[in-house]
Design a protein around this motif. Structure first.
Motif, PDB file in Angstrom:
ATOM      1  N   ILE A  13      11.546  10.500   7.209  1.00 52.64           N
ATOM      2  CA  ILE A  13      11.246   9.842   8.494  1.00 52.64           C
ATOM      3  C   ILE A  13      10.785   8.381   8.325  1.00 52.64           C
ATOM      4  CG2 ILE A  13       8.835  10.646   8.591  1.00 52.64           C
ATOM      5  CD1 ILE A  13      11.194  10.526  11.624  1.00 52.64           C
ATOM      6  N   ALA A  14      10.174   8.053   7.174  1.00 47.33           N
ATOM      7  CA  ALA A  14       9.644   6.694   6.981  1.00 47.33           C
ATOM      8  C   ALA A  14      10.730   5.635   7.157  1.00 47.33           C
ATOM      9  CB  ALA A  14       9.020   6.566   5.590  1.00 47.33           C
ATOM     10  N   THR A  15      11.963   5.946   6.758  1.00 49.57           N
ATOM     11  CA  THR A  15      13.046   4.962   6.879  1.00 49.57           C
ATOM     12  C   THR A  15      13.226   4.586   8.347  1.00 49.57           C
ATOM     13  OG1 THR A  15      14.128   6.302   5.159  1.00 49.57           O
ATOM     14  CG2 THR A  15      15.400   4.487   6.074  1.00 49.57           C
ATOM     15  N   GLU A  68      17.782  -1.968   0.501  1.00 52.07           N
ATOM     16  CA  GLU A  68      17.847  -0.656  -0.147  1.00 52.07           C
ATOM     17  C   GLU A  68      16.515   0.078  -0.005  1.00 52.07           C
ATOM     18  OE1 GLU A  68      19.157  -2.738  -4.035  1.00 52.07           O
ATOM     19  OE2 GLU A  68      19.477  -0.615  -4.348  1.00 52.07           O
ATOM     20  N   ASP A  69      16.566   1.308   0.455  1.00 53.61           N
ATOM     21  CA  ASP A  69      15.391   2.171   0.385  1.00 53.61           C
ATOM     22  C   ASP A  69      15.503   2.909  -0.950  1.00 53.61           C
ATOM     23  OD1 ASP A  69      13.481   4.130   0.482  1.00 53.61           O
ATOM     24  OD2 ASP A  69      13.770   4.614   2.603  1.00 53.61           O
ATOM     25  N   ALA A  70      14.788   2.368  -1.938  1.00 47.94           N
ATOM     26  CA  ALA A  70      14.852   2.922  -3.297  1.00 47.94           C
ATOM     27  C   ALA A  70      13.589   3.721  -3.610  1.00 47.94           C
ATOM     28  CB  ALA A  70      15.049   1.788  -4.302  1.00 47.94           C
ATOM     29  N   ALA A  71      12.943   4.223  -2.544  1.00 47.26           N
ATOM     30  CA  ALA A  71      11.683   4.969  -2.704  1.00 47.26           C
ATOM     31  C   ALA A  71      11.806   6.081  -3.737  1.00 47.26           C
ATOM     32  CB  ALA A  71      11.261   5.561  -1.359  1.00 47.26           C
ATOM     33  N   GLU A  72      13.003   6.687  -3.805  1.00 44.83           N
ATOM     34  CA  GLU A  72      13.182   7.876  -4.642  1.00 44.83           C
ATOM     35  C   GLU A  72      14.005   7.582  -5.899  1.00 44.83           C
ATOM     36  OE1 GLU A  72      15.050  10.631  -1.939  1.00 44.83           O
ATOM     37  OE2 GLU A  72      13.322  10.645  -0.588  1.00 44.83           O
ATOM     38  N   ALA A  73      14.300   6.313  -6.145  1.00 46.16           N
ATOM     39  CA  ALA A  73      15.338   6.013  -7.142  1.00 46.16           C
ATOM     40  C   ALA A  73      14.894   5.024  -8.215  1.00 46.16           C
ATOM     41  CB  ALA A  73      16.579   5.492  -6.429  1.00 46.16           C
ATOM     42  N   THR A 112       0.788  -1.236   0.000  1.00 53.80           N
ATOM     43  CA  THR A 112       0.000   0.000   0.000  1.00 53.80           C
ATOM     44  C   THR A 112       0.821   1.288   0.000  1.00 53.80           C
ATOM     45  OG1 THR A 112      -0.242  -0.421   2.351  1.00 53.80           O
ATOM     46  CG2 THR A 112      -2.124  -0.917   0.974  1.00 53.80           C
ATOM     47  N   ASN A 113       2.058   1.255   0.401  1.00 53.48           N
ATOM     48  CA  ASN A 113       2.916   2.447   0.328  1.00 53.48           C
ATOM     49  C   ASN A 113       4.373   2.058   0.596  1.00 53.48           C
ATOM     50  OD1 ASN A 113       3.415   2.714   3.303  1.00 53.48           O
ATOM     51  ND2 ASN A 113       1.207   3.088   3.320  1.00 53.48           N
ATOM     52  N   GLY A 114       5.249   3.027   0.464  1.00 51.26           N
ATOM     53  CA  GLY A 114       6.677   2.751   0.618  1.00 51.26           C
ATOM     54  C   GLY A 114       7.089   2.492   2.057  1.00 51.26           C
ATOM     55  N   THR A 115       6.372   3.099   2.990  1.00 50.32           N
ATOM     56  CA  THR A 115       6.702   2.905   4.405  1.00 50.32           C
ATOM     57  C   THR A 115       6.479   1.446   4.797  1.00 50.32           C
ATOM     58  OG1 THR A 115       5.924   5.157   4.783  1.00 50.32           O
ATOM     59  CG2 THR A 115       6.242   3.779   6.730  1.00 50.32           C
ATOM     60  N   VAL A 116       5.334   0.901   4.390  1.00 47.37           N
ATOM     61  CA  VAL A 116       5.070  -0.492   4.751  1.00 47.37           C
ATOM     62  C   VAL A 116       5.937  -1.449   3.914  1.00 47.37           C
ATOM     63  CG1 VAL A 116       2.737   0.062   5.538  1.00 47.37           C
ATOM     64  CG2 VAL A 116       3.035  -0.914   3.267  1.00 47.37           C
ATOM     65  N   PHE A 144      10.305   0.221  -2.595  1.00 45.36           N
ATOM     66  CA  PHE A 144       9.986   1.385  -3.429  1.00 45.36           C
ATOM     67  C   PHE A 144       8.707   2.040  -2.923  1.00 45.36           C
ATOM     68  CE2 PHE A 144      12.703  -0.989  -6.240  1.00 45.36           C
ATOM     69  CZ  PHE A 144      13.367  -0.013  -6.982  1.00 45.36           C
ATOM     70  N   SER A 145       8.594   3.341  -3.188  1.00 44.74           N
ATOM     71  CA  SER A 145       7.348   4.072  -2.945  1.00 44.74           C
ATOM     72  C   SER A 145       6.774   4.490  -4.293  1.00 44.74           C
ATOM     73  CB  SER A 145       7.633   5.327  -2.114  1.00 44.74           C
ATOM     74  OG  SER A 145       6.536   6.226  -2.200  1.00 44.74           O
ATOM     75  N   PHE A 146       5.444   4.478  -4.391  1.00 41.42           N
ATOM     76  CA  PHE A 146       4.791   4.982  -5.601  1.00 41.42           C
ATOM     77  C   PHE A 146       3.857   6.134  -5.247  1.00 41.42           C
ATOM     78  CE2 PHE A 146       5.337   0.314  -6.591  1.00 41.42           C
ATOM     79  CZ  PHE A 146       6.456   0.491  -7.405  1.00 41.42           C
ATOM     80  N   ASN A 153       4.291  11.874  -6.030  1.00 43.01           N
ATOM     81  CA  ASN A 153       5.418  12.636  -6.587  1.00 43.01           C
ATOM     82  C   ASN A 153       6.553  11.748  -7.111  1.00 43.01           C
ATOM     83  OD1 ASN A 153       6.662  11.767  -4.263  1.00 43.01           O
ATOM     84  ND2 ASN A 153       6.779  13.777  -3.295  1.00 43.01           N
ATOM     85  N   LYS A 154       6.390  10.440  -7.015  1.00 44.12           N
ATOM     86  CA  LYS A 154       7.468   9.545  -7.435  1.00 44.12           C
ATOM     87  C   LYS A 154       7.482   9.372  -8.963  1.00 44.12           C
ATOM     88  CE  LYS A 154       9.020   8.874  -3.304  1.00 44.12           C
ATOM     89  NZ  LYS A 154       8.094   9.616  -2.490  1.00 44.12           N
ATOM     90  N   ILE A 155       8.603   8.894  -9.492  1.00 44.88           N
ATOM     91  CA  ILE A 155       8.753   8.809 -10.952  1.00 44.88           C
ATOM     92  C   ILE A 155       7.692   7.865 -11.535  1.00 44.88           C
ATOM     93  CG2 ILE A 155      10.295   8.081 -12.845  1.00 44.88           C
ATOM     94  CD1 ILE A 155      12.631   9.178 -11.187  1.00 44.88           C
ATOM     95  N   PRO A 212      20.667   1.497   3.296  1.00 39.75           N
ATOM     96  CA  PRO A 212      21.024   2.738   2.604  1.00 39.75           C
ATOM     97  C   PRO A 212      19.819   3.319   1.861  1.00 39.75           C
ATOM     98  CG  PRO A 212      21.811   0.848   1.362  1.00 39.75           C
ATOM     99  CD  PRO A 212      21.156   0.296   2.592  1.00 39.75           C
ATOM    100  N   VAL A 213      19.809   4.619   1.689  1.00 37.47           N
ATOM    101  CA  VAL A 213      18.725   5.300   0.966  1.00 37.47           C
ATOM    102  C   VAL A 213      19.347   6.039  -0.218  1.00 37.47           C
ATOM    103  CG1 VAL A 213      16.850   6.983   1.142  1.00 37.47           C
ATOM    104  CG2 VAL A 213      17.527   5.676   3.171  1.00 37.47           C
ATOM    105  N   HIS A 214      18.830   5.809  -1.406  1.00 36.76           N
ATOM    106  CA  HIS A 214      19.350   6.500  -2.595  1.00 36.76           C
ATOM    107  C   HIS A 214      18.671   7.874  -2.660  1.00 36.76           C
ATOM    108  CE1 HIS A 214      21.003   2.610  -3.611  1.00 36.76           C
ATOM    109  NE2 HIS A 214      19.795   2.078  -3.696  1.00 36.76           N
TER     110      HIS A 214
HETATM  111  C1  LIG Z   1      13.429   7.802   1.234  1.00 36.71           C
HETATM  112  C2  LIG Z   1      11.986   7.458   1.438  1.00 36.71           C
HETATM  113  N1  LIG Z   1      11.682   6.324   2.076  1.00 36.71           N
HETATM  114  C3  LIG Z   1      10.409   5.960   2.276  1.00 36.71           C
HETATM  115  C4  LIG Z   1       9.359   6.741   1.848  1.00 36.71           C
HETATM  116  C5  LIG Z   1       7.975   6.332   2.184  1.00 36.71           C
HETATM  117  O1  LIG Z   1       7.135   6.140   1.108  1.00 36.71           O
HETATM  118  P1  LIG Z   1       5.559   6.372   1.234  1.00 36.71           P
HETATM  119  O2  LIG Z   1       5.311   7.829   1.319  1.00 36.71           O
HETATM  120  O3  LIG Z   1       5.017   5.762  -0.011  1.00 36.71           O
HETATM  121  O4  LIG Z   1       5.110   5.641   2.461  1.00 36.71           O
HETATM  122  C6  LIG Z   1       9.624   7.919   1.170  1.00 36.71           C
HETATM  123  C7  LIG Z   1       8.505   8.731   0.690  1.00 36.71           C
HETATM  124  O5  LIG Z   1       8.533   9.702   0.048  1.00 36.71           O
HETATM  125  C8  LIG Z   1      10.977   8.304   0.965  1.00 36.71           C
HETATM  126  O6  LIG Z   1      11.279   9.450   0.341  1.00 36.71           O
END
Ligand SMILES: Cc1ncc(COP(=O)(O)O)c(C=O)c1O
Length: 375
Positions: free
Chosen positions: A86-88, A155-160, A57-61, A179-181, A184-186, A129-131
């Motif tokens: 903060i989600a990381t 890998e936190d590839a939410a933004e990559a 459902t989202n990148g955080t989960v 990944f996050s969708f 604002n994501k690509i 790591p977060v890209h």
């Molecule tokens: C680096 C990073 N990790 C995690 C997230 C969390 O993704 P989401 O907003 O889909 O829960 C984001 C969201 O923008 C993010 O930028």
């Protein structure tokens, strides 16, 4: 005359989104059981060069689920960059483990790999790591450290989306990735996320935990042996995600084009600093971050943001470091220590409009406004 507003980032729905969503609606498949889930999972994970995709459902989960699948829990530690969203950190806390912060590298704004080893203890389980802003981390170094200490890499590839390190896509560079969708994501599904991995066992665990730990095989009996979560994505969201994935190369091209134009017009201005470009990575420039050197520019980051806003140009300040987040103290996280690079980024960084639907004209307008403001 109506003033033109240029937002930081808008979704670009430029393909078959409507067609696929209508199909899902017309056939009645609106839950997580529809065909678009599998198609989106397959298309996105294949694009990344990875065997399994698990839509959520989202990148955080997605981060939380990946950590659960790695067996992270109470008493464990996970190394994360101090400079991140903060989600990381929250995702680590949800498992009962503690995030341990490492300062940023001043050239790439990613985790400073030379400072990771000093943070490893016998409780460390994972390096996360977060890209940042679409710029790949130094994954060879991170994997080397992980192997030395027998740690896993998430890998936190939410933004990559689509970013590459030495020819391999982000998300395919560790044991598992999230990944996050978000809009604002690509690639966006409005709200959404995905875990991807080449590891069959981890993939199976993600599928199990994401669906309340219903047994994966056999009849759908209401017998649950483990604590699960409902992180299922709907078929409607996946329909959008599939259409977006079909156009991903175009969106990435646009993001990179945006960056080229910003660099062309702004990089010779004293006091505007871009991240360093490294020839072995493909930075997809999810966001175009810049650092303002107040003394050289004659204006602070905040003053510039306010003035641009008056001209209809929206910007955002950079993330505030994890060590400054009161919420994490409530989880008992150790927020002591010095993080000078994160502080510098948080105090002086902003990102400029960066969406895939910006035109060359928009960027010329933004850059000429910046030039007008500082001269
Ligand atoms: C680096 C990073 N990790 C995690 C997230 C969390 O993704 P989401 O907003 O889909 O829960 C984001 C969201 O923008 C993010 O930028």
């Amino acid at each position: 005359m109506i003033k033109k507003i240029i937002p930081v980032c808008e979704p670009f729905l430029g393909g078959s989104e409507k067609k696929y969503v209508l199909d899902a609606l017309e056939t009645g498949w609106i839950s997580s059981s529809g065909k678009y889930i599998k198609e989106f999972e397959n298309a996105f994970s294949k694009y990344c060069g990875v065997r399994h995709g698990i839509a959520v459902t989202n990148g955080t989960v997605a981060l939380h689920l990946a950590l659960v699948s790695l067996g992270v829990g109470n008493g464990d530690e996970v190394i994360i960059p101090n400079f991140t969203m903060i989600a990381t950190a929250f995702a680590v806390c949800y498992t009962g483990a503690k995030p341990v912060f490492v300062d940023a590298d001043k050239d790439t704004w990613n985790i400073d790999v030379s400072k990771i080893e000093e943070k490893i203890t016998e409780r460390t389980k994972v390096i996360l790591p977060v890209h940042i802003y679409g710029n790949p981390c130094d994954m060879d170094e991170i994997n080397k450290i992980a192997n030395k200490y027998n740690l896993k890499v998430l890998e936190d590839a939410a933004e990559a989306h689509g970013a590459e390190y030495k020819g391999k896509k982000c998300g395919a560079l560790g044991n598992i990735a999230a990944f996050s969708f978000y809009a604002n994501k690509i690639v966006t599904t409005g709200e959404g996320g995905m875990v991807i991995t080449n590891n069959d066992e981890l993939a199976e665990k993600c599928r199990y935990y994401k669906n309340l730990c219903f047994p994966l095989i056999g009849e759908r009996i209401y017998k649950h042996d483990d604590i699960g979560f409902n992180y299922r994505m709907s078929n409607l969201h996946a329909a959008i995600g599939l259409a977006q994935t079909e156009k991903i190369e175009k969106y990435i091209e646009r993001r990179i084009r945006n960056n080229k134009l910003y660099r062309k017009f702004l990089s010779d201005i004293p006091g505007i600093i871009f991240p360093k470009q490294r020839n072995y990575v493909k930075n997809v420039y999810w966001m175009n971050g810049i650092i303002i050197d107040k003394d050289k520019l004659g204006m602070s980051r905040d003053e510039l943001m306010i003035k641009l806003k008056k001209d209809g140009i929206e910007t955002r300040p950079f993330f505030i470091g994890m060590n400054k987040q009161k919420s994490l103290l409530k989880y008992g996280v150790d927020c002591d220590g010095e993080f000078p690079v994160s502080d510098w980024l948080a105090d002086n960084g902003l990102y400029l409009p960066s969406g895939s639907n910006l035109t060359e004209e928009d960027i010329n307008f933004i850059c000429s406004k910046i030039k007008d403001l500082i001269t």
